[in-house]
Scaffold this motif. Structure first.
Motif, short mmCIF file in Angstrom:
data_model
loop_
_atom_site.label_atom_id
_atom_site.label_comp_id
_atom_site.label_asym_id
_atom_site.label_seq_id
_atom_site.Cartn_x
_atom_site.Cartn_y
_atom_site.Cartn_z
N PRO A 673 0.80 -1.23 0.00
CA PRO A 673 0.00 0.00 0.00
C PRO A 673 0.83 1.28 0.00
CG PRO A 673 -0.04 -1.04 2.17
CD PRO A 673 0.65 -2.00 1.24
N GLU A 674 2.10 1.21 0.41
CA GLU A 674 2.93 2.41 0.49
C GLU A 674 3.81 2.58 -0.75
OE1 GLU A 674 2.29 4.52 2.79
OE2 GLU A 674 0.89 3.09 3.67
N THR A 675 4.40 1.48 -1.24
CA THR A 675 5.32 1.59 -2.39
C THR A 675 4.67 1.19 -3.71
OG1 THR A 675 6.14 -0.68 -2.17
CG2 THR A 675 7.24 1.04 -0.85
N ALA A 676 3.51 0.53 -3.64
CA ALA A 676 2.81 0.00 -4.81
C ALA A 676 3.59 -1.11 -5.51
CB ALA A 676 2.45 1.11 -5.80
N ALA A 677 4.58 -1.68 -4.85
CA ALA A 677 5.32 -2.81 -5.41
C ALA A 677 4.41 -4.04 -5.44
CB ALA A 677 6.56 -3.09 -4.59
N ILE A 678 4.54 -4.82 -6.50
CA ILE A 678 3.71 -6.01 -6.68
C ILE A 678 4.54 -7.24 -6.32
CG2 ILE A 678 2.45 -7.42 -8.35
CD1 ILE A 678 2.06 -4.80 -9.99
N LYS A 679 4.02 -8.06 -5.43
CA LYS A 679 4.68 -9.30 -5.06
C LYS A 679 3.81 -10.47 -5.52
CE LYS A 679 6.59 -11.90 -1.15
NZ LYS A 679 6.78 -11.93 0.33
N GLN A 701 10.73 -23.39 -21.86
CA GLN A 701 10.01 -22.48 -22.74
C GLN A 701 8.91 -21.74 -21.99
OE1 GLN A 701 10.59 -21.69 -26.03
NE2 GLN A 701 12.48 -22.83 -25.77
N ILE A 702 8.22 -22.44 -21.11
CA ILE A 702 7.14 -21.80 -20.34
C ILE A 702 7.70 -20.73 -19.42
CG2 ILE A 702 5.41 -22.22 -18.56
CD1 ILE A 702 5.02 -25.02 -19.89
N TYR A 703 8.80 -21.04 -18.73
CA TYR A 703 9.44 -20.04 -17.87
C TYR A 703 9.86 -18.83 -18.68
CZ TYR A 703 9.86 -21.90 -13.12
OH TYR A 703 9.60 -22.28 -11.83
N GLY A 704 10.51 -19.07 -19.83
CA GLY A 704 10.97 -17.96 -20.65
C GLY A 704 9.82 -17.10 -21.13
N GLY A 705 8.75 -17.74 -21.60
CA GLY A 705 7.59 -16.99 -22.05
C GLY A 705 6.97 -16.18 -20.94
N ALA A 706 6.89 -16.77 -19.75
CA ALA A 706 6.31 -16.06 -18.61
C ALA A 706 7.13 -14.82 -18.26
CB ALA A 706 6.23 -16.99 -17.40
N LEU A 707 8.46 -14.94 -18.29
CA LEU A 707 9.30 -13.78 -17.96
C LEU A 707 9.17 -12.69 -19.01
CD1 LEU A 707 11.27 -13.22 -15.54
CD2 LEU A 707 10.29 -15.50 -15.67
N LEU A 735 13.93 -1.30 -18.36
CA LEU A 735 14.07 -2.32 -17.33
C LEU A 735 13.56 -3.66 -17.84
CD1 LEU A 735 12.84 -0.34 -14.20
CD2 LEU A 735 15.18 -0.58 -15.09
N VAL A 736 14.33 -4.72 -17.59
CA VAL A 736 13.90 -6.07 -17.91
C VAL A 736 13.96 -6.92 -16.66
CG1 VAL A 736 14.65 -5.92 -20.31
CG2 VAL A 736 16.23 -6.78 -18.59
N PRO A 737 13.06 -7.88 -16.51
CA PRO A 737 13.12 -8.74 -15.32
C PRO A 737 14.36 -9.62 -15.34
CG PRO A 737 11.46 -9.52 -16.87
CD PRO A 737 11.93 -8.20 -17.38
N THR A 738 14.94 -9.82 -14.21
CA THR A 738 16.11 -10.68 -14.06
C THR A 738 15.72 -11.89 -13.22
OG1 THR A 738 16.90 -9.66 -12.00
CG2 THR A 738 17.53 -8.60 -14.07
N ALA A 739 16.70 -12.71 -12.91
CA ALA A 739 16.43 -13.89 -12.08
C ALA A 739 15.85 -13.49 -10.73
CB ALA A 739 17.72 -14.70 -11.89
N CYS A 740 16.22 -12.32 -10.25
CA CYS A 740 15.71 -11.86 -8.95
C CYS A 740 14.20 -11.61 -8.99
CB CYS A 740 16.43 -10.58 -8.52
SG CYS A 740 18.20 -10.78 -8.26
N GLU A 741 13.70 -11.21 -10.16
CA GLU A 741 12.27 -10.93 -10.28
C GLU A 741 11.47 -12.14 -10.75
OE1 GLU A 741 14.45 -7.60 -9.79
OE2 GLU A 741 14.60 -8.60 -11.74
N ALA A 742 12.15 -13.22 -11.08
CA ALA A 742 11.45 -14.39 -11.61
C ALA A 742 10.66 -15.09 -10.51
CB ALA A 742 12.44 -15.36 -12.24
N PRO A 743 9.37 -15.26 -10.67
CA PRO A 743 8.58 -15.95 -9.64
C PRO A 743 8.74 -17.46 -9.74
CG PRO A 743 7.17 -15.36 -11.47
CD PRO A 743 8.53 -14.82 -11.81
N THR A 744 8.39 -18.14 -8.70
CA THR A 744 8.27 -19.60 -8.75
C THR A 744 6.99 -19.94 -9.51
OG1 THR A 744 9.41 -19.87 -6.65
CG2 THR A 744 8.02 -21.70 -7.39
N ILE A 745 7.11 -20.83 -10.48
CA ILE A 745 5.96 -21.18 -11.32
C ILE A 745 5.64 -22.65 -11.13
CG2 ILE A 745 4.99 -21.15 -13.64
CD1 ILE A 745 7.06 -19.09 -14.43
N GLU A 746 4.39 -22.94 -10.84
CA GLU A 746 3.93 -24.32 -10.76
C GLU A 746 3.33 -24.68 -12.13
OE1 GLU A 746 1.82 -25.23 -6.91
OE2 GLU A 746 2.01 -23.04 -6.74
#
Length: 811
Positions: A673-679, A701-707, A735-746
């Protein structure tokens, strides 16, 4: 993962480790910059326009040409004199050359090329090239570009509208008259690319003695761009040779637009008389290579009170930048067959405008046009659920195409080959523990937290039918006798056996990191009863030595369907030859034999058997042993094509792809609510892509497409100011997402094999790139729903979200 032959082991469906990785991880990959295939190689630097819109008045080349080691400078005037403009896929008289000839129409457009002994010298000389400009008014917004007083980029066109088509399927007017609920929304999708690790690279050599121009490049073609480029250069197609190195450091559609640089460097080689090499730097790539189009869209949805969708209206403005160029306006028409997505409504109106502005140029980007489509459609489904007080999953379930309807013909002409959409959605709901997520959301909201759940469904089209491009043309134009209809999607493969029974498979599918060699080795090993280590795969494109057509190459997830099918068919043709040969040796009818576990054996009873190695040795060393009429040599070539790939009909219906998968995704997020960052708290994706040949590669391929989708949804945008200056031409700003921004995907799969391919496989490479913008936008909208916020514009940067939250709190 070695298994002896003769055990009935199946390799398809196993996560075999990629054979490419040993070479790549030890630095032995061969990329375009590793190629100095000719001696006396010169280097190029490109002079680019600093203006978004300016008339070119002249050039001063004296200082640049005075430098020792400079072979020449090619200007836009030379380009106009020695080449033709590229053909475009619309009737508007847009003259697009490989460099600016009369006006510069975007910042970064090539205006000259310097050729010198070294890249350092070429860059120094490029700074000395003086180009005189007359700056002109600028327009960057596609809606503003269509206003009467907007500056016109192409005087011959008379406006900035490159193309407009109104397509009507069914009776949308009746659907809206009979609707209980009508919803309207405006969406905006950003301009972004996929930033491959390897940028563009071209080496050109024009041999005046042979009359042949040879081009080495990391082009994902050759497909239709080869004849286009040959025409521009004034060459017969059999005098223009495209060679692609064994390795390409990513493409994601963007490298399909390297062809103007191929023409430019080829022309530079011709005019200077030397071989020329150019490797694009990152700023050049961000500034002027290719991106997906940015879009302003208006959507209308008509539905019954129970949530049944009756029809939709699409109206959009696709911004293709300074010129429309092939394969645009694919940005509007690439997903024609799947415009309705996974839903069964029959009434649709599409008003598609392709607009030129003073931005850089566009073309295919991973999920070509589908990210836009599903961001809008799935956003409207959530708005419908909210309006009717239904759960977002339930409103989708009520509109899904039922399982028993396949193969399913959409109102726009798509032929969905197979699928189980309800089962795939149910699997995603189960895997995400959707009911638990809703309970967790209620608890979070009670505590004042912004917790949201998003759902997105998508039909995943693969293997473009080249005929879809004609949707941009009026039926009356297509009906002219001189018009040449377009259709088809084919690829070829050759499989041959050496004297010791080992196999070489030869393709020309221009892989860009997808693991083609591994996949082909698995398929051939299964077909011939071998192990993958027995199979060597050569996958390089050379238009002089490979079998190819205007659809050949790797794009639109083609390899998973058409490339693998060609390999399987070639192996089966070879297997039939082995059976016929063994039958001759055994003096038995071929129908009494079968190929099993790597050997030809009697179908019933006991008797001699011949392994692949046995037959190979005999055939190679003793051709006299071959039956009369059998061609010597143990090899077979197959060309696979889809019979469902037909041209656009008179009602603008076209099966724009050849296989169609399905994706169901659920995502849970929390917005600070303060920074508007999305987790991202939970992300589940379930795919129905037919037979999965290698699950590990499919997961990658799915991970790459998701990123890639996440980049466009949260981070990436090529932003411009009102003067047309690109504000994000370095990685400091883009800005591009890096490994740090990559979520865990089921990840999970539901398998509905395609009846159209020998292995039942479909494409998967673009996958979640087309759903993530929709699912994360819906999740954030759900999180901020208590504030009355609905996401209709991407990317959702923290600064934008923060401003929206603050505004909502004050009202």
């Amino acid at each position: 993962m070695t298994t002896p032959t003769g055990t009935g082991q199946k390799w398809i469906g196993r996560s075999v480790k990629r054979v490419e990785d040993r070479r790549l991880l030890t630095g032995r990959g061969t990329y375009i910059d590793d190629h100095p295939p000719v001696g006396n190689l010169f280097h190029a630097a490109i002079v680019r326009s600093p203006h978004a819109h300016a008339r070119i008045l002249g050039y001063d080349l004296g200082a640049a040409l005075a430098l020792d080691g400079v072979a020449g400078v090619i200007t836009g005037a030379d380009v106009a004199r020695h080449s033709k403009p590229f053909s475009v896929g619309v009737t508007a008289p847009v003259h697009y050359y490989c460099a600016a000839t009369d006006k510069a129409r975007f910042v970064g457009e090539p205006v000259a090329v310097v050729v010198a002994r070294s890249r350092y010298l070429a860059e120094d000389a490029a700074e000395l090239v003086q180009v005189r400009y007359e700056p002109l008014p600028v327009v960057v917004d596609p809606e503003r570009a269509l206003e009467p007083d907007a500056p016109v980029l192409h005087e011959a066109v008379g406006s900035n509208l490159a193309n407009n088509r109104r397509l009507v399927y069914g009776d949308p007017d009746r659907a809206f008259r009979e609707a209980d609920v009508v919803l309207k929304e405006r969406f905006r999708f950003p301009k972004y690319g996929s930033t491959p690790i390897e940028t563009y690279g071209v080496i050109a050599r024009w041999d005046t003695l042979e009359g042949v121009c040879t081009v080495w490049s990391n082009f994902m073609g050759p497909f239709i761009m080869h004849p286009l480029t040959a025409r521009v250069l004034g060459l017969p197609e059999n005098r223009l040779r495209f060679i692609v190195p064994p390795d390409i450091g990513g493409s994601f559609g963007i490298k399909s637009l390297i062809y103007p640089y191929i023409a430019l460097l080829a022309l530079a080689s011709k005019l200077t008389g030397v071989a020329v090499k150019w490797i694009e730097d990152r700023r050049e790539h961000l500034l002027a290579s290719s991106t997906g189009t940015d879009r302003v869209a208006y959507r209308e949805l008509a539905a019954k009170k129970d949530g049944t969708i009756l029809g939709m209206r699409f109206k959009w403005f696709d911004n293709v930048g300074g010129y429309i160029r092939s394969p645009e306006p694919g940005c509007s028409f690439r997903p024609t067959g799947n415009f309705v997505g996974p839903y069964r409504f029959q009434h649709l109106e599409v008003d598609a405008s392709t607009v030129m502005t003073n931005k850089s140029l566009t073309g295919p980007n991973r999920g070509y046009a589908c990210g836009h489509l599903y961001f809008e459609t799935e956003g409207m489904l959530d708005r419908l659920a909210e309006k009717l007080g239904l759960d977002p999953v339930e409103v989708r379930r009520r509109n899904l195409i039922p399982t028993g309807a396949f193969p399913y013909r959409t109102p726009t002409g798509g032929l969905y080959d197979s699928g189980d959409y309800p089962a795939t959605l149910d699997r995603a709901v189960q895997l995400a523990k959707y009911a638990e997520l809703r309970r967790e959301q209620a608890t979070a909201r009670a505590a004042g937290r912004y917790f949201g759940i998003g759902i997105a469904l998508a039909v995943d089209p693969s293997v473009s039918n080249m005929g879809y491009v004609a949707t941009a043309l009026d039926p009356q134009f297509r009906a002219k006798p001189e018009y040449l209809p377009k259709s088809g999607a084919v690829d070829s493969a050759t499989v041959k056996v050496d004297p010791l029974g080992r196999v070489i498979a030869i393709l020309g599918t221009t892989p860009q990191g997808q693991g083609h060699q591994t996949i082909v080795a698995q398929i051939v090993a299964d077909e011939l009863g071998l192990v993958p280590e027995d199979v060597t795969v050569v996958d390089e494109m050379d238009t002089f030595t490979r079998v190819w057509s205007i659809s050949s190459g790797t794009y639109s997830s083609r390899f998973g369907s058409v490339g693998t099918s060609a390999v399987a068919l070639a192996a089966r043709k070879l297997k039939a030859k082995l059976v016929a040969y063994a039958a001759h040796l055994m003096d038995r009818p071929p129908e009494s034999l079968e190929f099993r576990d790597g050997s030809v054996r009697p179908r019933q009873g006991k008797g001699p058997s011949y392994s692949v190695k046995d037959l190979a040795g005999r055939a190679h060393w003793n051709t006299e042993s071959l039956p009369e009429g059998m061609e010597p040599g143990l090899q077979a070539t197959a060309v696979f094509g889809f019979t469902v790939a037909r041209s656009v009909d008179a009602e603008d219906r076209v099966n724009s792809s050849n296989t169609y998968g399905f994706i169901a995704e659920i995502m849970a997020v929390e917005v600070d609510p303060e920074t508007a960052a999305i987790k991202i708290l939970r992300y589940v994706t379930v795919h129905d892509a037919g037979t999965i040949i290698n699950p590990m590669i499919a997961e990658g391929q799915i991970y790459g497409g998701a990123l890639h989708g996440l980049g466009g949804a949260l981070y990436e945008e090529l932003a411009y100011d009102e003067d047309g200056q690109c504000l994000t031409a370095t990685f400091m700003d883009y800005l591009v997402p890096t490994a740090c921004e990559a979520p865990t995907i089921e990840i999970a799969h539901v398998v509905s094999p395609s009846p159209l391919t020998p292995l039942g496989s479909k494409g998967l490479g673009e996958s979640s790139s087309m759903t993530v913008p929709a699912v994360v936008a819906n999740a954030v909208s759900d999180a901020l729903g208590p504030l009355g916020i609905r996401i209709n514009e991407l990317p959702m940067t923290p600064s934008k979200l923060h401003a929206m939250i603050q505004k909502a709190r004050k009202t």
